[in-house]
Design an enzyme around this catalytic site. Structure first.
Site, PDB file in Angstrom:
ATOM      1  N   HIS A 152       0.149 -12.401  -0.428  1.00 35.86           N
ATOM      2  CA  HIS A 152       0.645 -13.894  -0.132  1.00 35.86           C
ATOM      3  C   HIS A 152       0.282 -14.787  -0.423  1.00 35.86           C
ATOM      4  CE1 HIS A 152       3.712 -16.284   3.061  1.00 35.86           C
ATOM      5  NE2 HIS A 152       2.380 -15.652   3.882  1.00 35.86           N
TER       6      HIS A 152
ATOM      7  N   HIS B 258       3.576 -20.378   1.510  1.00 38.32           N
ATOM      8  CA  HIS B 258       3.867 -21.282   2.301  1.00 38.32           C
ATOM      9  C   HIS B 258       3.173 -21.539   3.197  1.00 38.32           C
ATOM     10  CE1 HIS B 258       7.457 -18.134   2.760  1.00 38.32           C
ATOM     11  NE2 HIS B 258       7.434 -18.476   2.591  1.00 38.32           N
TER      12      HIS B 258
ATOM     13  N   TYR C 270      -0.756 -20.998   3.471  1.00 36.27           N
ATOM     14  CA  TYR C 270      -1.609 -20.153   3.855  1.00 36.27           C
ATOM     15  C   TYR C 270      -3.208 -20.612   2.370  1.00 36.27           C
ATOM     16  CZ  TYR C 270       1.741 -19.613   7.205  1.00 36.27           C
ATOM     17  OH  TYR C 270       2.767 -19.240   8.450  1.00 36.27           O
TER      18      TYR C 270
HETATM   19  C1  LIG Z   1      10.145 -14.246  12.543  1.00 32.01           C
HETATM   20  C2  LIG Z   1       9.731 -14.469  11.013  1.00 32.01           C
HETATM   21  C3  LIG Z   1       8.511 -14.371  10.504  1.00 32.01           C
HETATM   22  C4  LIG Z   1       7.934 -14.683   9.396  1.00 32.01           C
HETATM   23  N1  LIG Z   1       6.407 -14.141   8.506  1.00 32.01           N
HETATM   24  C5  LIG Z   1       6.399 -14.243   7.420  1.00 32.01           C
HETATM   25  C6  LIG Z   1       5.668 -13.814   6.767  1.00 32.01           C
HETATM   26  O1  LIG Z   1       4.499 -12.787   7.666  1.00 32.01           O
HETATM   27  N2  LIG Z   1       4.982 -13.560   5.385  1.00 32.01           N
HETATM   28  C7  LIG Z   1       5.908 -14.204   5.085  1.00 32.01           C
HETATM   29  O2  LIG Z   1       5.750 -14.309   3.619  1.00 32.01           O
HETATM   30  N3  LIG Z   1       7.163 -14.884   5.496  1.00 32.01           N
HETATM   31  C8  LIG Z   1       7.012 -14.967   6.564  1.00 32.01           C
HETATM   32  N4  LIG Z   1       8.821 -15.291   7.058  1.00 32.01           N
HETATM   33  C9  LIG Z   1       9.887 -15.990   6.290  1.00 32.01           C
HETATM   34  C10 LIG Z   1      10.167 -14.634   5.868  1.00 32.01           C
HETATM   35  O3  LIG Z   1      10.164 -13.535   5.001  1.00 32.01           O
HETATM   36  C11 LIG Z   1      11.276 -15.571   4.748  1.00 32.01           C
HETATM   37  O4  LIG Z   1      11.015 -15.537   3.109  1.00 32.01           O
HETATM   38  C12 LIG Z   1      12.250 -16.609   5.260  1.00 32.01           C
HETATM   39  O5  LIG Z   1      12.584 -16.413   6.479  1.00 32.01           O
HETATM   40  C13 LIG Z   1      13.418 -16.371   4.816  1.00 32.01           C
HETATM   41  O6  LIG Z   1      14.527 -15.841   4.547  1.00 32.01           O
HETATM   42  P1  LIG Z   1      15.269 -15.439   5.143  1.00 32.01           P
HETATM   43  O7  LIG Z   1      16.602 -16.969   5.028  1.00 32.01           O
HETATM   44  O8  LIG Z   1      16.617 -14.210   4.936  1.00 32.01           O
HETATM   45  O9  LIG Z   1      14.969 -15.156   6.892  1.00 32.01           O
HETATM   46  C14 LIG Z   1       8.403 -14.940   8.322  1.00 32.01           C
HETATM   47  C15 LIG Z   1      10.153 -15.683   8.657  1.00 32.01           C
HETATM   48  C16 LIG Z   1      10.646 -15.428  10.125  1.00 32.01           C
HETATM   49  C17 LIG Z   1      12.010 -15.522  10.335  1.00 32.01           C
END
Ligand SMILES: Cc1cc2nc3c(=O)[nH]c(=O)nc-3n(C[C@H](O)[C@H](O)[C@H](O)COP(=O)(O)O)c2cc1C
Length: 365
Positions: free
Chosen positions: A181, A184, A186
Site C-alpha cells: 500500500h 492515499h 499513508y
Molecule cells: C469503505 C472503504 C474502505 C476503503 N479502504 C481502503 C483500503 O483499505 N486500502 C485502499 O488502498 N483503499 C481503500 N479504499 C479505496 C478503494 O480501494 C477505492 O480505491 C475507492 O473506493 C475508489 O473506488 P470506487 O469508486 O470503486 O469505490 C476504501 C474505500 C472505501 C469505500
C-alpha cells in the site's frame, strides 16, 4: 468475446478475469486482546460473498504490518500467528469459489490511530485504544491531527523488515498476491511525496531519496514472495497539488509516477494499482466517473508495467471498454462491489461471457 472476462497471467499466476475487488477497510476487528487485528466472521462472509459473486481477485483491506500501522484500532493486522490463521480460513474459501486471494500490506503513518469512518474518522488517543503515530517528518496531516513522531533510520529499517515478515506470514496464510500500500497518504506515500516528506537524510529530498523507503519495502516483500507469484504496488499517481496550479503546494506528480513505475518494474513489481490523492488535506480532486483512469493509461502507455484502474467504475460496458481499449489490464471496484457482490457475474452475463455462479445457485442463473 469480452476482454474483461479474459484471464490475466502475471508470472505463473492466472487470475480468471479482470474484475477485481479493491481493498476496503471494514473497521470491525477486535481492538485489543488476543483477537486484536484478527479477521472475523464478518471478513469471511464479506470477502467470501465477492468470491461467490465472481470477482477474479479479491484484495483484503489495508492490513497492518505492525500494530501502530493500523488506520483505526479496529483494523486487521498480519504481525502474529493468530492473525495468520484467521486469514488462512479466508484464503481457502476464496480459492474454493474461484477467486485469487490478495492482501494489501500497509502502514498508516501519520494517518494512523483514527476512528471508524462512520464515526467521523477523527484521530483517537490512548483513551480510545489509539496511539502516537509515526511519519517521515513531524508534520501533522491537517488540523486536529497529532504531530507524528519522526522516524529514526533504525526504526525505518525495522519497518522495512516488518513488511517482509508480514509478507512471509501472508504467503503462509495462502495469499497469492501481495499488494504494497503506497497510496492515499499513508506511510509509504508520505515518504514519496515532498508534501509530507521534509527529511534531509537519505530518505528525503531528492526523488531517489524519497523513493528509497518504498523500494526497500518492495525488495523486502519480493525477497520472501515466490518468483512465480506477483507483487502489486498501489500508488497515488498524483497528490493533486503541483498539477493543480491554483493550489500552489508542491506534491508528487504523474511524471513522478511514470518514472517510479519503471523503478518498481526493475524491483520486481508486477502491476501498478493506480489510485490518486490522500496525502494533502484540502487538495481539489475532480472526482467523476473513471477520473483516475488517465493516470493508469499513461503508465500503461509509457512503461512496460501492467496496470489496474480504480475509481468510480460502476458500469459493465465502461469496465469492458477500459480493458478492451488497453487503458488498463484490469479494473478494481470498490463501492459498487459493496452495493452488489454479484456485479462480476451479472456483468459477465451482460457482456455475453457466462460468469462463475456456484452450483448452489444454479437455479438462479
Ligand atoms: C469503505 C472503504 C474502505 C476503503 N479502504 C481502503 C483500503 O483499505 N486500502 C485502499 O488502498 N483503499 C481503500 N479504499 C479505496 C478503494 O480501494 C477505492 O480505491 C475507492 O473506493 C475508489 O473506488 P470506487 O469508486 O470503486 O469505490 C476504501 C474505500 C472505501 C469505500
Amino acid at each position: 468475446m469480452s476482454a474483461l472476462f479474459e484471464s490475466l497471467t502475471l508470472r505463473d499466476l492466472t487470475i480468471p478475469n479482470r474484475v477485481w475487488m479493491a481493498p476496503m477497510c471494514q473497521y470491525c476487528a477486535a481492538v485489543e486482546g488476543p483477537d486484536q487485528g484478527v479477521p472475523t466472521d464478518w471478513h469471511l462472509s464479506h470477502l467470501g460473498a465477492r468470491a461467490v459473486g465472481g470477482a477474479g481477485l479479491i484484495i483484503t483491506e489495508a492490513t497492518a504490518v505492525v500494530p501502530e500501522g493500523r488506520i483505526s484500532p479496529a483494523d486487521l493486522g498480519i504481525w502474529n500467528d493468530r492473525q495468520q490463521e484467521g486469514f488462512a480460513r479466508i484464503t481457502a474459501f476464496l480459492k474454493e469459489y474461484g477467486a485469487v486471494p490478495g492482501i494489501q500490506l500497509a502502514h498508516a503513518g501519520r494517518k494512523a490511530s483514527t476512528d471508524r469512518t462512520w464515526r467521523g474518522g477523527a484521530p483517537v488517543g490512548p483513551d480510545r485504544h489509539g496511539w502516537q503515530p509515526v511519519a517521515p517528518s513531524p508534520v501533522p496531516f491537517t488540523d486536529g491531527y497529532p504531530v507524528p513522531d519522526e522516524l529514526g533510520v533504525e526504526e525505518i529499517h525495522r519497518l522495512v523488515e516488518a513488511f517482509g515478515a508480514a509478507a512471509r506470514r501472508a504467503l503462509a496464510a495462502g495469499f497469492q498476491v501481495a499488494e504494497v500500500h503506497g497510496a492515499h497518504g499513508y506511510l509509504i506515500n508520505e515518504f514519496l511525496s515532498p508534501h509530507a516528506n521534509r527529511r534531509t537524510d537519505a530518505y528525503g529530498g531528492s526523488y531517489e531519496n524519497r523513493t528509497r523507503f518504498a523500494l526497500e519495502v518492495v525488495d523486502a516483500v519480493r525477497a520472501v514472495w515466490p518468483e512465480e507469484l506477483p507483487v502489486f504496488f498501489r500508488i497515488s499517481a498524483t497528490d493533486w497539488l503541483t498539477e493543480n496550479p491554483e493550489d500552489g503546494r508542491e506534491g508528487w506528480t504523474s511524471d513522478d509516477t511514470v518514472r517510479f513505475a519503471k523503478d518498481l518494474l526493475a524491483h520486481g513489481v508486477d502491476l501498478l494499482d493506480t489510485s490518486t490523492g490522500g496525502v494533502a488535506a484540502g487538495a481539489r480532486i475532480p472526482a467523476a466517473p473513471g477520473y483516475q483512469i488517465p493516470f493508469a493509461a499513461r503508465v500503461k502507455e509509457e512503461t512496460d508495467l501492467p496496470v489496474g484502474a480504480v475509481g468510480l467504475i460502476t458500469e459493465p460496458r465502461q469496465a469492458e471498454e477500459i480493458v478492451a481499449s488497453g487503458q488498463a489490464d484490469a479494473v478494481l471496484l470498490g463501492r459498487e462491489l459493496l452495493r452488489n457482490p454479484y456485479w462480476p457475474n451479472l456483468a459477465a452475463r451482460e457482456l455475453g461471457a457466462g460468469g462463475r455462479w456456484p452450483d448452489q445457485y444454479h437455479r438462479a442463473v
